[in-house]
Every structure is written in C-alpha cells, then in structure tokens.
Design a protein around this motif. Sequence first.
Motif, PDB file in Angstrom:
ATOM      1  N   VAL A   1      52.631  34.923  59.094  1.00 27.74           N
ATOM      2  CA  VAL A   1      51.878  35.613  58.048  1.00 27.74           C
ATOM      3  C   VAL A   1      51.105  36.731  58.732  1.00 27.74           C
ATOM      4  CG1 VAL A   1      50.129  35.433  56.254  1.00 27.74           C
ATOM      5  CG2 VAL A   1      51.679  33.508  56.665  1.00 27.74           C
ATOM      6  N   LEU A   2      51.336  37.962  58.284  1.00 28.05           N
ATOM      7  CA  LEU A   2      50.725  39.146  58.892  1.00 28.05           C
ATOM      8  C   LEU A   2      49.783  39.809  57.900  1.00 28.05           C
ATOM      9  CD1 LEU A   2      54.031  40.718  60.303  1.00 28.05           C
ATOM     10  CD2 LEU A   2      52.419  39.260  61.554  1.00 28.05           C
ATOM     11  N   ASP A   3      48.643  40.277  58.386  1.00 28.57           N
ATOM     12  CA  ASP A   3      47.741  41.007  57.500  1.00 28.57           C
ATOM     13  C   ASP A   3      48.433  42.242  56.940  1.00 28.57           C
ATOM     14  OD1 ASP A   3      45.665  39.211  57.714  1.00 28.57           O
ATOM     15  OD2 ASP A   3      44.693  40.280  59.356  1.00 28.57           O
ATOM     16  N   SER A   4      49.266  42.881  57.746  1.00 26.75           N
ATOM     17  CA  SER A   4      50.100  43.996  57.297  1.00 26.75           C
ATOM     18  C   SER A   4      51.189  44.194  58.326  1.00 26.75           C
ATOM     19  CB  SER A   4      49.275  45.282  57.134  1.00 26.75           C
ATOM     20  OG  SER A   4      49.027  45.877  58.391  1.00 26.75           O
ATOM     21  N   VAL A   5      52.108  45.097  58.042  1.00 28.46           N
ATOM     22  CA  VAL A   5      53.201  45.363  58.979  1.00 28.46           C
ATOM     23  C   VAL A   5      52.663  45.872  60.314  1.00 28.46           C
ATOM     24  CG1 VAL A   5      53.565  47.752  58.229  1.00 28.46           C
ATOM     25  CG2 VAL A   5      55.479  46.433  59.156  1.00 28.46           C
ATOM     26  N   ALA A   6      51.475  46.466  60.318  1.00 25.85           N
ATOM     27  CA  ALA A   6      50.899  47.007  61.548  1.00 25.85           C
ATOM     28  C   ALA A   6      50.653  45.929  62.591  1.00 25.85           C
ATOM     29  CB  ALA A   6      49.591  47.733  61.237  1.00 25.85           C
TER      30      ALA A   6
END
Length: 261
Positions: A246-251
């Motif tokens: 799970v990523l906060d965003s693709v960054a």
Amino acid sequence: MIDGVLFDLDGVFYEGERPVPGGAEVLAELRDRGVPFRLVTNTTSRPRSALVDKLARLGIEVAPDAILTPVVAAAGWLAARERVPVAPFFPEATRVDLGHVEQLPGDAETGAGAVVVGDLGEAWDFARLNRDFRLLMTEPRPVLVALGMTRYWQAEDGLRLDTAPFVKALEHAAGVEAVVLGKPAAAFFEAACERLGTDPARTLMVGDDVRTDVGGAQRAGLQGALVRTGKFRPGDLEGDVRPDLVLDSVAALPEELDRMR
C-alpha cells in the motif's frame, strides 16, 4: 524481487486533469534502473494517441507502445477469431485503435459477429443500450466483449459509473457471459507481462482500484500495490482483497522497491 512494473493511469498518474506529484520522476527512475514498465489502462473513452498526448501535457513522455488498452487487445482477439463485423459501443475517436477490423454500421441491429462494450459515459441512453441488447439477441448469437470490468472511476466532479455496470445489465438481459479483454481478466495481465518479458510472479501491478487492479493482478499471479490516490477509499483495505503493498502515492514506489531488495 521485482523485474517489471505495470501501472494503471487514471488515479495513479493523474486525477482528471491534475497530475499526481512524482509520477514522471518514478518512470525516469525506473528507466535509470533498467526496470521495464508498461501502462495498462481500461480507458476506452479516448484513443491511445490521446493518452500519449495527455501524459505529455503532464510532463510524462512515453511511446504509444508503452500503453496497453483493451481496444488494442480486442483488435487482435477479434481478428484472430473472425468475430466480425464488430458493433462498437465506445467513443468513435477510440475506434481508430481497432485498426482494420470491420465495423458494423451505426444503425444496424443485426449482423454483428461481436458486440464490444466500453465506456460511453453520459452518451449511454436507453436507445443505445437497447440496440446493444437487440444485437445480442439475434441469431447466430454474437459474442459480447467487455473492454474491462471497471465498476467506477474518480472524475473531477466525483465518482462516475464505468463499463462493468452496463456489461452486467446486458449479460443478465441477453443471458450471455462477456469475454473480458481488459482488467481484471488474467489474459490482459498475462499479455502485459509478455510485452515486458517478465515472469508474472516477479511483476508488480500498481493501481488505485483494489479489485480491478490489485485483485485482478493477484489472480493472474502478479503482485499488487494499491495507491492511496484516485478512487482509493479506506474501506478498500478491509475487504477480501489484500494488497501486497500500500503506497501513499506512486511517488513512494522507488523507495519501496529498494526496501524489497
């Protein structure tokens, strides 16, 4: 270890016309590392060339061959099985990606080898949906092809219905089962891995749809990462699909890949 990465577009690199910060830098980092990637999207509202142009406006430079769409996949599938002529139910501008596949006239209600359903958005109305149904009820029965089974997507004005609800209505009314040529079909993910030249088990799918992107990828043997952007909702983490990441965003992807190594 991850040998290749697949990315969804809408909700991962942009939300409507707003870019998600860090997207261009992530792809540049993967290029520097020699990690191959492809952009896999269920978008049928615009042709692949328009997606390339949109990404360029957001500072992301990719070649058309880096993008796999359901229409591109469907063109090869339909031609190989001689399921023609095709009755397309997706925007006219996108039909260029069907290539030389024969198309049925827009007012015909018989004679289709395949009825191909994508995202028509607000262009759906009773007359169009009923024409779709009538075509499916003719003999010999045409095949119903779904260009992905995304339930909904995040637009700038809120959530909007996507392709799956209309496909499900047609399946129920006509008593048929659709062939899915897009996410979450395993064949679509397998085709993307073939283009990457990677083993599915060592390929990561990054998306904002816990079922279509993550669940579909996992069923095809890939790993799935869910981003907290786009259509993500906290309840996505409480269902039966469990993302590998799970990523906060693709960054956040490059740092996570370093951690996995």
